[in-house]
Design a protein around this motif. Structure first.
Motif, PDB file in Angstrom:
ATOM      1  N   LEU A  82      30.446  13.781 -40.429  1.00  0.00           N
ATOM      2  CA  LEU A  82      30.051  12.785 -39.438  1.00  0.00           C
ATOM      3  C   LEU A  82      28.718  12.121 -39.771  1.00  0.00           C
ATOM      4  CD1 LEU A  82      31.057  14.621 -36.142  1.00  0.00           C
ATOM      5  CD2 LEU A  82      32.276  12.762 -37.292  1.00  0.00           C
ATOM      6  N   ALA A  83      27.949  12.703 -40.690  1.00  0.00           N
ATOM      7  CA  ALA A  83      26.629  12.150 -41.005  1.00  0.00           C
ATOM      8  C   ALA A  83      26.704  10.719 -41.559  1.00  0.00           C
ATOM      9  CB  ALA A  83      25.894  13.072 -41.971  1.00  0.00           C
ATOM     10  N   PRO A  84      27.569  10.412 -42.565  1.00  0.00           N
ATOM     11  CA  PRO A  84      27.578   9.034 -43.089  1.00  0.00           C
ATOM     12  C   PRO A  84      27.996   7.985 -42.058  1.00  0.00           C
ATOM     13  CG  PRO A  84      28.560  10.551 -44.671  1.00  0.00           C
ATOM     14  CD  PRO A  84      28.399  11.311 -43.403  1.00  0.00           C
ATOM     15  N   PRO A  85      29.088   8.177 -41.286  1.00  0.00           N
ATOM     16  CA  PRO A  85      29.400   7.141 -40.290  1.00  0.00           C
ATOM     17  C   PRO A  85      28.316   6.989 -39.234  1.00  0.00           C
ATOM     18  CG  PRO A  85      30.884   9.026 -40.050  1.00  0.00           C
ATOM     19  CD  PRO A  85      30.159   9.187 -41.338  1.00  0.00           C
ATOM     20  N   THR A  86      27.644   8.088 -38.875  1.00  0.00           N
ATOM     21  CA  THR A  86      26.538   8.002 -37.932  1.00  0.00           C
ATOM     22  C   THR A  86      25.400   7.182 -38.518  1.00  0.00           C
ATOM     23  OG1 THR A  86      27.104  10.160 -36.974  1.00  0.00           O
ATOM     24  CG2 THR A  86      24.882   9.339 -36.582  1.00  0.00           C
ATOM     25  N   ALA A  87      25.103   7.400 -39.806  1.00  0.00           N
ATOM     26  CA  ALA A  87      24.041   6.645 -40.474  1.00  0.00           C
ATOM     27  C   ALA A  87      24.389   5.157 -40.536  1.00  0.00           C
ATOM     28  CB  ALA A  87      23.812   7.197 -41.877  1.00  0.00           C
ATOM     29  N   VAL A  88      25.644   4.824 -40.851  1.00  0.00           N
ATOM     30  CA  VAL A  88      26.058   3.420 -40.904  1.00  0.00           C
ATOM     31  C   VAL A  88      25.877   2.758 -39.543  1.00  0.00           C
ATOM     32  CG1 VAL A  88      28.052   1.886 -41.153  1.00  0.00           C
ATOM     33  CG2 VAL A  88      27.674   3.692 -42.822  1.00  0.00           C
ATOM     34  N   ALA A  89      26.355   3.414 -38.496  1.00  0.00           N
ATOM     35  CA  ALA A  89      26.248   2.846 -37.150  1.00  0.00           C
ATOM     36  C   ALA A  89      24.791   2.684 -36.730  1.00  0.00           C
ATOM     37  CB  ALA A  89      26.993   3.734 -36.154  1.00  0.00           C
ATOM     38  N   ALA A  90      23.962   3.682 -37.031  1.00  0.00           N
ATOM     39  CA  ALA A  90      22.553   3.627 -36.635  1.00  0.00           C
ATOM     40  C   ALA A  90      21.793   2.543 -37.387  1.00  0.00           C
ATOM     41  CB  ALA A  90      21.908   4.996 -36.867  1.00  0.00           C
ATOM     42  N   VAL A  91      22.032   2.440 -38.698  1.00  0.00           N
ATOM     43  CA  VAL A  91      21.346   1.424 -39.502  1.00  0.00           C
ATOM     44  C   VAL A  91      21.779   0.027 -39.063  1.00  0.00           C
ATOM     45  CG1 VAL A  91      21.177   0.441 -41.822  1.00  0.00           C
ATOM     46  CG2 VAL A  91      20.916   2.905 -41.490  1.00  0.00           C
ATOM     47  N   ALA A  92      23.082  -0.161 -38.856  1.00  0.00           N
ATOM     48  CA  ALA A  92      23.580  -1.474 -38.431  1.00  0.00           C
ATOM     49  C   ALA A  92      23.015  -1.856 -37.065  1.00  0.00           C
ATOM     50  CB  ALA A  92      25.109  -1.456 -38.373  1.00  0.00           C
ATOM     51  N   ALA A  93      23.019  -0.896 -36.127  1.00  0.00           N
ATOM     52  CA  ALA A  93      22.470  -1.181 -34.803  1.00  0.00           C
ATOM     53  C   ALA A  93      20.979  -1.491 -34.885  1.00  0.00           C
ATOM     54  CB  ALA A  93      22.711   0.014 -33.880  1.00  0.00           C
ATOM     55  N   GLY A  94      20.252  -0.748 -35.712  1.00  0.00           N
ATOM     56  CA  GLY A  94      18.819  -0.995 -35.857  1.00  0.00           C
ATOM     57  C   GLY A  94      18.519  -2.373 -36.401  1.00  0.00           C
ATOM     58  N   LEU A  95      19.304  -2.824 -37.380  1.00  0.00           N
ATOM     59  CA  LEU A  95      19.098  -4.148 -37.956  1.00  0.00           C
ATOM     60  C   LEU A  95      19.407  -5.251 -36.947  1.00  0.00           C
ATOM     61  CD1 LEU A  95      20.630  -3.589 -41.513  1.00  0.00           C
ATOM     62  CD2 LEU A  95      18.204  -3.902 -40.956  1.00  0.00           C
ATOM     63  N   VAL A  96      20.512  -5.097 -36.205  1.00  0.00           N
ATOM     64  CA  VAL A  96      20.893  -6.119 -35.224  1.00  0.00           C
ATOM     65  C   VAL A  96      19.883  -6.191 -34.083  1.00  0.00           C
ATOM     66  CG1 VAL A  96      22.627  -6.759 -33.500  1.00  0.00           C
ATOM     67  CG2 VAL A  96      23.352  -6.009 -35.771  1.00  0.00           C
ATOM     68  N   VAL A  97      19.565  -5.036 -33.510  1.00  0.00           N
ATOM     69  CA  VAL A  97      18.616  -5.013 -32.394  1.00  0.00           C
ATOM     70  C   VAL A  97      17.226  -5.431 -32.869  1.00  0.00           C
ATOM     71  CG1 VAL A  97      17.493  -3.532 -30.675  1.00  0.00           C
ATOM     72  CG2 VAL A  97      19.933  -3.259 -31.158  1.00  0.00           C
ATOM     73  N   GLY A  98      16.861  -5.019 -34.079  1.00  0.00           N
ATOM     74  CA  GLY A  98      15.555  -5.396 -34.612  1.00  0.00           C
ATOM     75  C   GLY A  98      15.425  -6.891 -34.800  1.00  0.00           C
ATOM     76  N   ALA A  99      16.507  -7.549 -35.209  1.00  0.00           N
ATOM     77  CA  ALA A  99      16.466  -8.991 -35.418  1.00  0.00           C
ATOM     78  C   ALA A  99      16.565  -9.776 -34.116  1.00  0.00           C
ATOM     79  CB  ALA A  99      17.601  -9.403 -36.352  1.00  0.00           C
ATOM     80  N   ALA A 100      17.311  -9.234 -33.134  1.00  0.00           N
ATOM     81  CA  ALA A 100      17.591  -9.993 -31.911  1.00  0.00           C
ATOM     82  C   ALA A 100      16.724  -9.618 -30.726  1.00  0.00           C
ATOM     83  CB  ALA A 100      19.066  -9.815 -31.532  1.00  0.00           C
ATOM     84  N   VAL A 101      16.221  -8.389 -30.685  1.00  0.00           N
ATOM     85  CA  VAL A 101      15.546  -7.925 -29.470  1.00  0.00           C
ATOM     86  C   VAL A 101      14.106  -7.503 -29.744  1.00  0.00           C
ATOM     87  CG1 VAL A 101      15.622  -6.310 -27.523  1.00  0.00           C
ATOM     88  CG2 VAL A 101      17.762  -7.172 -28.516  1.00  0.00           C
ATOM     89  N   THR A 102      13.941  -6.446 -30.526  1.00  0.00           N
ATOM     90  CA  THR A 102      12.595  -5.920 -30.770  1.00  0.00           C
ATOM     91  C   THR A 102      12.478  -5.359 -32.177  1.00  0.00           C
ATOM     92  OG1 THR A 102      11.002  -4.185 -30.169  1.00  0.00           O
ATOM     93  CG2 THR A 102      13.321  -3.737 -29.696  1.00  0.00           C
ATOM     94  N   PRO A 103      11.407  -5.666 -32.863  1.00  0.00           N
ATOM     95  CA  PRO A 103      11.245  -5.141 -34.234  1.00  0.00           C
ATOM     96  C   PRO A 103      11.091  -3.627 -34.283  1.00  0.00           C
ATOM     97  CG  PRO A 103       9.254  -6.286 -33.511  1.00  0.00           C
ATOM     98  CD  PRO A 103      10.306  -6.580 -32.489  1.00  0.00           C
ATOM     99  N   TRP A 104      10.812  -3.001 -33.142  1.00  0.00           N
ATOM    100  CA  TRP A 104      10.719  -1.541 -33.128  1.00  0.00           C
ATOM    101  C   TRP A 104      12.022  -0.878 -33.562  1.00  0.00           C
ATOM    102  CZ3 TRP A 104       6.410   1.056 -33.096  1.00  0.00           C
ATOM    103  CH2 TRP A 104       5.273   0.498 -32.553  1.00  0.00           C
ATOM    104  N   ALA A 105      13.142  -1.552 -33.345  1.00  0.00           N
ATOM    105  CA  ALA A 105      14.433  -0.976 -33.732  1.00  0.00           C
ATOM    106  C   ALA A 105      14.574  -0.847 -35.242  1.00  0.00           C
ATOM    107  CB  ALA A 105      15.579  -1.825 -33.177  1.00  0.00           C
ATOM    108  N   LEU A 106      13.759  -1.592 -35.992  1.00  0.00           N
ATOM    109  CA  LEU A 106      13.822  -1.505 -37.455  1.00  0.00           C
ATOM    110  C   LEU A 106      13.294  -0.173 -37.975  1.00  0.00           C
ATOM    111  CD1 LEU A 106      12.628  -5.115 -38.349  1.00  0.00           C
ATOM    112  CD2 LEU A 106      14.972  -4.243 -38.347  1.00  0.00           C
TER     113      LEU A 106
END
Length: 330
Positions: free
Chosen positions: A241-265
């Motif tokens: 489960l570690a790789p799919p969790t990492a993919v989801a977390a990295v993707a969410a961080g990039l999207v939220v970081g670009a659209a909402v707050t840079p802290w998500a990066l």
């Protein structure tokens, strides 16, 4: 030996079989897929070169589908000895591999024994991939990658089988384009057979030669591991489960970081920092250029495996589950 586009390593892989320190008779059965390189030509040369041998001959069988499980079944059917050794076209057996495996079959009573997939590169990129594939940050605590104590296992790399066990279970399930080893070993275990891992057994493995090839390999691994999880409830664990969790977390961080707050990066940044730090011990003794590519190899493996797992279609699992063969007990 199932082969497809293996001109680079086929001759060397077969040589490692023919030069085994083993007193018994050997035969090498190569199942030829629809290669686009010189694989078939090299295989034909090997057949001619060993035709007069009294100890070890090479012969070939066709595998028009190109699928690994179909190739394995065709080669097994064409072979005739009581012990069947699975070898890949880019795998190099250690000199005493077969002798040790036959001894372990006798000592343990196992139906299948296997050992370590020892990745070794031939250039800087392949050295980097090999380091990633033999590190815990790359593959977790998988014994056949990183080593471990001998003992019972769910599955093993490649495998040395008693023919009786293969015939009893009807060979490989050809719907499993990947993970066919796991599925066959599951049926053997379900029937009461023992699968045995031993670090005494080692196969040198040549990694994929490019980022693109490595990404495809690991995407397929993740896709088919999800099929296995749906096929056999309870077979998944935190390592998978570690790789799919990492993919989801990295993707969410990039999207939220670009659209909402840079802290998500912080999330993708933390992942990047972790693989860079993890590559330092993994790359000890390697040239600087190889060490610099280890984070790329790690990210490719993690992200591709996770993406394949997350996008694995349920319809694929349904088709495979419908083809399920019940374990056959002696």
């Amino acid at each position: 030996m199932p082969v497809l586009n293996e001109e680079r390593h086929l001759r060397t892989a077969v040589r490692h079989i023919l030069e085994q320190d083993y007193a018994g008779e050997l035969e090498v059965v190569i199942a030829l897929g629809p290669s686009k390189d010189r694989t078939d030509e090299i295989a034909a040369e090997l057949v001619r070169e060993t035709a007069s041998s009294n100890r070890a001959r090479v012969h070939t069988v066709p595998n028009p589908t190109g699928r690994t499980p179909a190739a394995l079944n065709a080669a097994i059917k064409a072979s005739r000895h009581p012990v069947v050794v699975r070898v890949d076209g880019h795998g190099m057996l250690s000199p005493d591999y077969i002798q040790t495996a036959v001894r372990l079959l006798d000592e343990t009573g196992a139906q299948n024994v296997g050992g370590i997939m020892h990745a070794e590169g031939e250039n800087d990129w392949e050295h980097a991939v090999a380091a990633a594939m033999t590190s815990k940050i790359g593959v977790g605590n998988a014994a056949f990658h990183t080593g471990g104590a001998a003992g019972p296992a769910e599955t093993v790399y490649l495998g040395v089988f008693r023919r009786q066990a293969l015939e009893q279970q009807g060979g490989y399930n050809e719907e499993f384009i990947r993970a066919q080893d796991w599925e066959l070993n599951f049926r053997i275990r379900e029937a009461g057979g023992l699968i045995w891992f031993s670090p005494e057994l080692k196969v040198s493995y040549r990694p994929r030669p490019s980022v693109r090839a490595l990404a495809k390999q690991y995407k397929d691994y993740g896709r088919w591991r999800h099929v296995v999880a749906r096929f056999h409830k309870g077979s998944i664990n935190l390592r998978y489960l570690a790789p799919p969790t990492a993919v989801a977390a990295v993707a969410a961080g990039l999207v939220v970081g670009a659209a909402v707050t840079p802290w998500a990066l912080v999330v993708p940044g933390g992942y990047l920092a972790a693989i860079v730090a993890g590559s330092v011990p993994a790359g000890r003794g390697l040239p600087l250029k190889a060490r610099a590519q280890i984070p790329v190899a790690l990210a490719t493996m993690h992200m591709s495996w996770g993406f394949g797992f997350l996008t694995s279609p349920r319809s694929l699992a349904k088709r495979v589950i419908a083809s399920r063969r019940p374990a056959v007990k002696a």
